[in-house]
Design a protein around this motif. Structure first.
Motif, PDB file in Angstrom:
ATOM      1  N   SER A 151      52.732  10.225  33.576  1.00 36.76           N
ATOM      2  CA  SER A 151      52.061  11.424  34.067  1.00 36.76           C
ATOM      3  C   SER A 151      52.353  11.654  35.548  1.00 36.76           C
ATOM      4  O   SER A 151      52.260  12.769  36.033  1.00 36.76           O
ATOM      5  CB  SER A 151      50.556  11.360  33.810  1.00 36.76           C
ATOM      6  N   LEU A 153      57.091  11.966  35.048  1.00 36.94           N
ATOM      7  CA  LEU A 153      57.898  12.577  33.984  1.00 36.94           C
ATOM      8  C   LEU A 153      57.367  13.889  33.448  1.00 36.94           C
ATOM      9  O   LEU A 153      58.139  14.744  33.043  1.00 36.94           O
ATOM     10  CB  LEU A 153      58.044  11.600  32.803  1.00 36.94           C
ATOM     11  N   VAL A 154      56.072  14.023  33.389  1.00 37.57           N
ATOM     12  CA  VAL A 154      55.538  15.227  32.762  1.00 37.57           C
ATOM     13  C   VAL A 154      54.574  15.949  33.695  1.00 37.57           C
ATOM     14  O   VAL A 154      53.948  15.347  34.556  1.00 37.57           O
ATOM     15  CB  VAL A 154      54.789  14.907  31.432  1.00 37.57           C
ATOM     16  N   ASN A 155      54.515  17.240  33.495  1.00 43.04           N
ATOM     17  CA  ASN A 155      53.504  18.058  34.139  1.00 43.04           C
ATOM     18  C   ASN A 155      52.783  18.749  32.987  1.00 43.04           C
ATOM     19  O   ASN A 155      53.370  19.585  32.303  1.00 43.04           O
ATOM     20  CB  ASN A 155      54.165  19.067  35.068  1.00 43.04           C
ATOM     21  N   VAL A 170      50.905  21.003  32.712  1.00 43.74           N
ATOM     22  CA  VAL A 170      50.833  22.462  32.747  1.00 43.74           C
ATOM     23  C   VAL A 170      51.911  23.042  31.829  1.00 43.74           C
ATOM     24  O   VAL A 170      51.683  24.023  31.133  1.00 43.74           O
ATOM     25  CB  VAL A 170      51.039  22.975  34.197  1.00 43.74           C
ATOM     26  N   VAL A 171      53.086  22.421  31.810  1.00 42.49           N
ATOM     27  CA  VAL A 171      54.195  22.985  31.020  1.00 42.49           C
ATOM     28  C   VAL A 171      54.719  22.033  29.938  1.00 42.49           C
ATOM     29  O   VAL A 171      55.421  22.472  29.035  1.00 42.49           O
ATOM     30  CB  VAL A 171      55.382  23.398  31.926  1.00 42.49           C
TER      31      VAL A 171
END
Lengths: 149, 794
Positions: A133, A136-138, A140-141
């Motif tokens: 988190s 690598l990832v957001n 929101v999208v």
């Protein structure tokens, strides 16, 4: 159908080292990791069609290899992290590949989405989730899942 | 529960505020009351579409209410009143200067100045911010920021061809240990995403990204700033545009979806934990490239009378602007959609990317359609511009908006904002002597995030595409020296390979100085931009500048006070340098709370983007030392004060004074130096800015692969200036020049009577040896210095 594309191990050193460094920056130290690209092709094609799309269109056969059965990284005690753009988010790569798939297969797929998979051997899923988190990832999208290999 | 819109005109102030919050409009109480009054006058309740249209048209992003509104500025016991701060400072300077070469200023999507000698071309230039979206989704926010500013250039006049992208970013320190709130990203994550977004959009669309900057300060920890700019060429006979009553409203490019709802109103609010995700999107550069190609072909065939981009506010803003005099009749059922699960009012305000609106004569639609099909560019005819001044938007039988344009564009109430001068304690005594050696300090300074190499960002961008980047962002013998300005030869647009006219683009930026003295910060920033242009040999008497202000909440009188002082500085600097502002933008509410509830307002951040013509691009110069034996000169007087300096950030300097800028003297000196550069006497020039003189000398040396033997005894300096201040102070209006040995006498004639002193010579031996009146200050190997400087930022 999900097609997975791997950089062959002897060429993957740089991208793996950069990824391991980013994980370390997020507080998770690991010695090895593997990365791959994912294409989810929503179409009523035969297995032979998918095979042709994977090897002729999406893979550079000198430096890469492909698989129609995702999730085999060959790492012990590893977790697999799969990251996609949410379906509501424009996927520019997926849209381009969709047109290319139509040229190769002669039929336009309903959709193509692009994603990535990361294979990380580590003891704690919680720590991995935290690192994922962070780097690598957001949410929101992106949508993502973590599973034991 | 009753729908609050059904009794909107009788809602209380509290109920209006609740409705505003629930709908995400960011209208204030005064504005909501004005809307309520107007609908009472009309004798009916508003529709959701009408309120959405008003919210976006009256948003900070579209109306710039803070900067163009009345302000009462208190400084000590004096109060100064402004009716319109923007017009009385920035615009006033441009109007007073009244340059004939300014072809379009403050009226269109970008400013336009004359380009080249034959009067055939104009150069359009614009810079934008996309701060709030980048804080939420850095990659998508940066991508759509770049896409948006490119569309500004496509939508200026009848469309300009983009030839250059610029990017300037501000982030929190990458190694910041500050605890962040749950919903925020680390500065490293934001930076990586933003850089990748700018890279992917610029590289895919085929426009070079060749000028920019990076700045770190923990004030940007929760609110990164992302300034993106674009320059383009337009034939001068394509600058005027006018919607003709009866024209069709045609949308070309991307489809409309639920993505990007409320981007405009989002910019009028502070970022909160539950900030809406729909306000950001992912860009699609290939779609925008198709739109670009259609526009250039259709423009040259005269197939439309006017064009503008769909930016913040989507159709509502673009059609509202184009039809502000004629009115518009729109049928939303004819819009091309990404998804059918979308409300009609959402189609109207959606900010889906890559869309342009054209005003097309009916008789020319067929020809336009043929080009659109040939370029695989989607389009739809949405309605007409009728000429009655009324905006009527329908979806089937349903009326979505029925408003007079006069109220939409002229009805926004404005109220006086309080501004007050910030109290800052100025320490102007002698600076504390550091325990480190000067050489050690220099090495540390070269590795400072605000000084070190930006190669890890710059090399991700394609700065060569279109084949016109003459002076590149990285320069020197090894192609990695830090350039002062980019020089572009826009032959890809003019198609004239025998015309060597080009233009330079650069920036000035120093928010650290703004924390202490916003007025001087504005002067220094304009000076830095002009000096950077001078360093490549651009015609600085034809400098045109853009202002981009970013600030925290303007509800804080001290934030407004900083803005007033900086705006006054902009006016005075523009007048002194004869450099008109041609366009600008502002972004407010860049303020958020951390996990402990502590407020993080950004410092007042003024980006000055500047451009000036380069008569012959073959004569433009770079910053690296060129030849052993050439003399080295310092132009300008070094003055006291570590205020706003990198040294002040690194060490306890005990001094935060900012030297006032003598603009008259600077202009006189720059004019003479430009002559010396143009006649070929100077082969390298580099400005003294962040890090001071020692950093400038080191950068020139290691970028050229030469050392230098320097003695600062002839350096112009204020009386009593210490060696520490001379080496690391950042007083303005100074640059280091390498003069061609055989042309030294000619150079000295040109700079006679000016504060330009010989401080040494370029040396074959790779070490930088700096003395002051014979006393050694430091001696360092240039490759060791470079090693400190060349950090990998990401």
């Amino acid at each position: 159908m999900i097609i997975e594309i791997w950089t062959k191990e002897k060429y993957a050193g740089n991208e793996e080292a950069a990824f391991i460094a980013r994980l370390a920056h997020a507080g998770l130290k690991v010695k090895t990791a593997r990365l791959s690209r994912l294409y989810r092709v929503d179409a009523d094609f035969t297995k032979a069609d998918f095979s042709r799309i994977a090897s002729d269109l999406l893979t550079d056969n000198i430096t890469e290899h492909c698989s129609l059965t995702p999730g085999k990284a060959g790492l012990k005690s590893a977790y697999r992290v799969e990251v996609w753009l949410k379906d509501s988010v424009t996927d520019v790569v997926g849209e381009s590949v969709k047109e290319a798939v139509a040229d190769v297969a002669g039929k336009l797929p309903a959709a193509v989405r692009f994603g990535r998979a990361y294979y990380v051997p580590c003891a704690s899923e919680l720590k991995l989730k935290l690192a994922v988190s962070k780097i690598l990832v957001n949410e929101v999208v992106n949508k993502f899942k973590i599973e034991k290999c | 529960m009753q729908n609050p819109l059904s009794n909107f005109t009788s809602l209380s102030e509290k109920q209006l505020a609740e409705l505003d919050r629930a709908c995400g409009w960011s209208l204030n109480a005064l504005e909501l009351a004005e809307v309520q009054r107007e609908f009472r006058k009309m004798g009916r309740q508003p529709s959701r579409g009408e309120l959405e249209t008003l919210a976006q048209t009256w948003s900070e992003h579209c109306k710039h209410k803070t900067f163009s509104g009345p302000v009462s500025f208190k400084s000590g016991s004096k109060i100064k009143k402004y009716k319109n701060l923007f017009k009385e400072t920035i615009v006033k300077a441009t109007k007073t200067l009244n340059r004939k070469w300014c072809l379009s200023v403050f009226t269109d999507n970008a400013g336009i100045v004359e380009f080249g000698k034959n009067g055939k071309w104009g150069l359009a230039f614009k810079a934008e911010t996309h701060n709030h979206p980048c804080a939420v989704e850095p990659y998508g926010g940066a991508e759509t920021g770049v896409g948006g500013v490119i569309r500004d250039i496509l939508g200026v006049g009848l469309g300009a061809k983009p030839v250059l992208n610029t990017d300037n970013f501000c982030f929190g320190y990458l190694d910041s240990k500050k605890k962040l709130p749950k919903n925020s990203h680390s500065p490293e994550r934001i930076m990586r995403g933003v850089v990748e977004g700018v890279r992917d959009y610029g590289n895919r669309i085929g426009i070079p990204t060749a000028s920019g900057g990076l700045y770190f300060d923990d004030g940007y920890l929760l609110n990164p700033l992302v300034y993106v700019g674009c320059a383009g060429l337009i034939p001068t006979d394509k600058i005027d545009k006018k919607v003709v009553p009866g024209d069709l409203v045609v949308s070309i490019g991307g489809r409309t979806g639920r993505d990007g709802i409320h981007g405009a109103t989002f910019s009028s609010a502070n970022i909160e934990e539950d900030t809406s995700a729909s306000a950001v999107q992912i860009g699609h550069a290939v779609n925008e490239k198709k739109t670009l190609d259609v526009l250039m072909r259709a423009r040259d065939l005269g197939l439309y009378n006017a064009v503008t981009d769909c930016g913040a506010g989507g159709f509502s803003s673009a059609i509202g602007e184009l039809g502000s005099e004629t009115g518009a009749r729109i049928r939303l059922e004819d819009a091309l959609l990404k998804d059918t699960r979308i409300e009609p009012w959402e189609i109207w305000v959606s900010e889906s990317q890559e869309r342009m609106i054209l005003s097309v004569p009916k008789a020319k639609l067929k020809k336009l359609e043929a080009i659109l099909r040939a370029e695989s560019c989607e389009y739809c005819v949405l309605g007409t511009f009728p000429g009655d001044g009324q905006l009527l938007v329908t979806h089937g039988e349903e009326k979505i908006v029925d408003l007079p344009m006069a109220f939409l564009h002229g009805g926004v109430p404005n109220f006086e904002k309080k501004a007050a001068r910030r109290k800052v304690k100025i320490l102007d005594g002698a600076p504390l002597q550091p325990a480190k050696t000067y050489g050690g300090l220099l090495k540390e300074m070269l590795a400072h995030p605000n000084v070190c190499s930006r190669h890890s960002v710059i090399t991700q961008y394609d700065h060569e595409v279109q084949g016109g980047t003459v002076i590149k962002p990285l320069q020197g013998k090894y192609g990695d020296g830090p350039g002062d300005a980019a020089v572009i030869w826009p032959q890809a647009a003019t198609l004239d390979l025998n015309d060597f006219a080009g233009f330079a683009v650069t920036h000035g930026f120093n928010p650290a100085a703004g924390k202490i003295d916003p007025y001087q910060m504005a002067l220094h920033t304009v000076d830095e931009a002009v000096r950077n242009l001078l360093c490549v040999g651009a015609e600085i008497s034809r400098t045109a500048i853009l202002d981009n202000f970013c600030a925290a909440s303007p509800r804080d009188p001290e934030v407004m006070g900083d803005l007033v002082l900086a705006a006054e500085g902009c006016h005075d600097a523009a007048m002194a340098y004869g450099a008109p502002f041609i366009s600008g933008k502002d972004s407010f509410y860049n303020q958020s709370k951390d996990a402990d509830g502590k407020e993080y307002p950004i410092p007042l951040s003024l980006l000055i983007s500047a451009t000036a013509p380069v008569e012959d691009i073959r004569k433009a110069i770079t910053m690296n030392f060129k030849e052993a034996g050439n003399p080295v000169y310092l132009a300008g007087v070094s003055r006291r004060g570590f205020g706003g300096s990198v040294y002040g950030d690194m060490m306890v300097a005990g001094n935060n004074y900012i030297a006032p800028l003598d603009m008259k003297a600077a202009v006189k000196m720059y004019t003479a130096l430009l002559k010396a550069i143009k006649t070929g006497c100077v082969c390298a020039a580099h400005d003294v800015s962040q890090g001071g003189l020692a950093v400038t000398l080191a950068e020139m040396a290691f970028s050229g692969g030469f050392g230098a033997e320097i003695d600062l005894s002839a350096a112009g300096r204020e009386k009593g200036l210490s060696a520490l201040e001379l080496l690391f102070g950042e007083s303005p209006s100074r640059l280091v020049l390498e003069v061609v040995k055989d042309r030294e006498a000619e150079f000295l004639k040109l700079v006679k009577g000016l504060p330009v002193g010989e401080i040494g010579y370029v040396n074959e031996e790779p070490s930088l040896d700096v003395n002051d009146s014979g006393a050694p200050l430091f001696r360092e190997d240039i490759f060791a210095l470079k090693k400190c400087w060349k950090r990998e930022l990401i």
